[in-house]
Design a protein around this motif. Structure first.
Motif, short mmCIF file in Angstrom:
data_model
loop_
_atom_site.label_atom_id
_atom_site.label_comp_id
_atom_site.label_asym_id
_atom_site.label_seq_id
_atom_site.Cartn_x
_atom_site.Cartn_y
_atom_site.Cartn_z
N ASP A 1 30.72 39.90 47.76
CA ASP A 1 31.96 40.67 47.69
C ASP A 1 32.57 40.73 46.29
O ASP A 1 33.64 41.31 46.11
CB ASP A 1 32.99 40.13 48.69
N GLY A 2 31.95 40.13 45.31
CA GLY A 2 32.45 40.21 43.95
C GLY A 2 33.62 39.29 43.65
O GLY A 2 34.19 39.34 42.56
N ALA A 3 33.99 38.43 44.60
CA ALA A 3 35.12 37.51 44.36
C ALA A 3 34.71 36.47 43.31
O ALA A 3 33.57 36.05 43.25
CB ALA A 3 35.50 36.82 45.66
N HIS B 1 28.82 35.58 32.90
CA HIS B 1 29.05 36.92 32.36
C HIS B 1 30.50 37.38 32.57
O HIS B 1 31.13 37.94 31.67
CB HIS B 1 28.08 37.89 33.04
N ALA B 2 31.03 37.14 33.75
CA ALA B 2 32.38 37.62 34.06
C ALA B 2 33.44 36.87 33.27
O ALA B 2 34.52 37.40 33.00
CB ALA B 2 32.65 37.51 35.56
N GLU C 1 37.75 40.05 45.69
CA GLU C 1 37.24 40.71 44.50
C GLU C 1 38.32 40.86 43.43
O GLU C 1 38.04 40.73 42.23
CB GLU C 1 36.68 42.10 44.88
N THR C 2 39.53 41.13 43.85
CA THR C 2 40.57 41.44 42.86
C THR C 2 41.39 40.22 42.46
O THR C 2 42.30 40.32 41.63
CB THR C 2 41.52 42.52 43.42
N GLY D 1 32.12 46.56 37.95
CA GLY D 1 33.27 47.38 37.59
C GLY D 1 34.60 46.87 38.09
O GLY D 1 35.63 47.53 37.95
N THR D 2 34.61 45.66 38.68
CA THR D 2 35.84 45.11 39.26
C THR D 2 36.98 45.07 38.24
O THR D 2 38.12 45.40 38.55
CB THR D 2 35.57 43.69 39.79
N ARG D 3 36.67 44.64 37.02
CA ARG D 3 37.72 44.44 36.02
C ARG D 3 37.93 45.66 35.14
O ARG D 3 38.56 45.56 34.09
CB ARG D 3 37.38 43.23 35.14
#
Lengths: 433, 433
Positions: free
Chosen positions: A310-312, A341-342, A319-320, A248-250
């Motif tokens: 951390d989703g980075a 995927h990202a 992450e962000t 859900g980061t983006r």
């Protein structure tokens, strides 16, 4: 149409509000704060922290009782420009349910059902019993952030003689090559999404709405899901799925200038009855966890394009941090693989297509061979599925590194009308238009 | 055998301890307090509020992150006189799992499995990753009151050549006339109970233990359950089930002088390897909610013998008031009907038989006709099933007003050894005795 949100709905949660609800001396605490931050500050629209309204329900604490913590007293508003359950923080427990209208229910019966359901949803979301026949399953608990959201499927418009009012956006989704859809668990005339931070509150709502359906509609399918409990994590920005990924980061944020345009049908939209509404795509996505967990961590990270911890992005940062799509490693290969995927799901790689994903994880036990029947109850929200889910899924279908680990087992597409004004029921502008 | 509880395990939760865990300035709050009260103050034995140990795990908050609330940082201890998951407060999420030993695993393989499982359970309950192959599903979350409890079924002793060590208490339960048991979801060589206040933490533990089983044991059945979320209610004394009843009022309390004698096998018990252990009876009890909800509230209250709203006996008072079994109404009838569930289950009506009930509710969706597949994952604990579950269930079987609304669909009986000392694994005194 005027904005029907009550004035306090858009305000930020404040310790003052929490104290006013009876939590004397109790700091609203990190749980309350972190939940509010899940979708960004503006994501709290429609959610009242420690609402005094909760005290009107049967959750009112007797003298000497321990006051509700923010988990129980958090309350989302039923009335508003949009229905609840779209921008509110993910709840710990969710039910997705589809009903089919009974033969002969027709438009008047459907209107009566939506009137009953709306009245019940309003009471439930306030933490109040449904009436003298309330089952008491939610008694003692507060609203617990309960949201109830109603949608109409393709068949609803046939059954109610409202074919001409059916949005073209409800045209059936295209087939995707990876789909293994079970028709019995797909689609449906009516769809209800229930979310709450307490499982008994959610179950209570589910049964109350099922009883309200009476002979007008019969249950078609139902799925149970969950998310992280409020207060269980120190990382409120991140949700994790059952693959262990930050998820859900983006997501579009309510504070984004184009958030409303992407997620909600505009006031002058087509059809007019959908003003303030949104389209929900629902997919039961089974995760092939036995296969996934055989991959090494670096292999998993290459599938996603982000670090698992951390989703980075693999291109660096946090992450962000924006993903550097062109960055290459020492060997000249792209650091974020071409089929990651990202990378594939980025809006700027899909003509700006964007959707608000608001899923629940699910786990329905194990197959007889020990394979987990688990994954994601994917729910995404958009003003137009042809500029949201469809183009992104088409692209994923052509070469996403994650697809071999997923199996889409059920699918639904629903028109979710705008929120009801006080005195109005959900869908009234369609059914009495 | 010395009491192996670490010194802090028996201490009461204190704001100081919570602050030491990093919740600077945050009141531990009503949620933390209320959970501790669920089984009475002494029920907190084995549970450390805001344990500093949580910070050693991968849940440690990075600089600037929101600290864990008590939901995430609450931690139960793996080591102790008794296994965890018996006297700890009910958790919001639970998994019950049974495994059968694979052919050829035998005693050495079973010992190796219990060693692996114990090491994994200790790490998981501390909020630590299981190793380099951790799935990351619980990452970011604290221990979230996770407890993992291991038991041995009747077949375990055949498969391991330890028949002579099998307690007579594991003799199969008698048949009850209302039983509709599914053998595929009953019994099993090994039983694992997982409870946590976060669903992802619980799922993570379930998958880690399944992976540990490897080729030594295969999954036989698995069930998911839930209870009220911490902080959702202002009435911490009461749990409710899916019939809407207050459930557990008459449970033995750890502060009762005879609590240990009723629940745990004594240090000089028979067999010796069960010292500090307990016997768990597990029943999947489906509630026939459609029938139940057709009853009026007074009719439901006569079935139970207690008021639905607050659990007080029909003879008057509050939830904790002793029931007046002889009280008659104006017409001369007993106020608490002769077949009322709460009358029949009273210990003083069953030769002192008592058990500690610690259930989860379950909801596995709906049958195709819309009937809910929901009810209670009944788990009860006792030093001897013949002085706990069996006599009470026999009496219920003969004329309980509640029985027509219940259907026992699965059953298991497991010997749950005492807790492991540091350096020891669960069941070691049996497997290496």
């Amino acid at each position: 149409m005027p904005d029907q949100s009550p004035p306090e709905a858009a305000s930020q949660p404040s310790p003052t509000a929490a104290t006013a609800s009876g939590e004397a001396g109790a700091d609203p605490g990190p749980a309350g704060v972190s939940r509010r931050r899940l979708l960004g500050t503006a994501g709290a629209a429609g959610l009242v922290l420690g609402a005094a309204g909760g005290a009107a329900g049967y959750a009112a604490a007797p003298a000497g009782a321990t006051p509700l913590s923010s988990v129980g007293s958090d309350r989302a508003m039923f009335h508003g420009k949009h229905q609840p359950g779209i921008t509110e923080p993910l709840q710990a427990r969710g039910h997705l349910v589809a009903f089919d209208l009974a033969a002969g229910t027709g438009r008047p019966g459907a209107a009566a059902l939506m009137r009953r359901w709306s009245a019940t949803a309003e009471r439930l979301m306030a933490g109040e019993p449904t009436g003298h026949d309330d089952t008491d399953v939610a008694r003692d608990a507060g609203p617990s952030s309960l949201t109830i959201t109603f949608g109409f499927g393709h068949g609803f418009f046939d059954r109610t003689g409202l074919r001409k009012q059916r949005p073209t956006a409800l045209d059936p989704l295209p087939d995707f090559s990876g789909d293994r859809l079970d028709p019995a668990r797909s689609n449906g005339d009516l769809w209800v999404q229930i979310g709450a931070d307490d499982a008994l509150v959610a179950f209570h709502a589910l049964r109350a709405l099922q009883k309200d359906a009476g002979g007008a509609a019969r249950l078609r399918w139902q799925m149970n899901g969950f998310n992280r409990a409020p207060g269980a994590t120190a990382h409120p920005m991140t949700a994790r799925n059952l693959m262990g990924q930050v998820d859900g980061t983006r997501n579009p944020k309510p504070s984004d200038t184009d958030f409303d345009r992407r997620v909600f049908v505009p006031a002058q939209g087509d059809p007019a009855w959908m003003a303030g509404g949104s389209y929900a795509v629902v997919r039961r996505i089974r995760m092939l966890l036995d296969d996934w967990e055989k991959l090494s961590r670096p292999a998993q990270e290459n599938v996603i394009g982000r670090r698992k911890a951390d989703g980075a992005p693999l291109s660096g940062g946090t992450e962000t941090t924006a993903m550097d799509l062109e960055k290459t490693g020492p060997g000249g290969d792209l650091v974020v693989p071409i089929n990651a995927h990202a990378r594939i799901t980025r809006p700027d790689q899909n003509g700006g297509a964007a959707m608000l994903r608001r899923p629940f994880s699910y786990h329905d036990g194990f197959d007889t061979d020990g394979t987990p029947d688990a994954g994601l109850l994917f729910v995404c929200w958009q003003a137009d599925p042809l500029r949201g889910f469809v183009p992104v899924q088409r692209k994923l279908d052509r070469g996403d590194a994650l697809s071999p680990f997923l199996r889409h087992e059920a699918s639904g597409l629903f028109a979710v009308p705008g929120g009801a004004a006080p005195g109005e029921y959900v869908g009234q502008r369609l059914l009495e238009g």
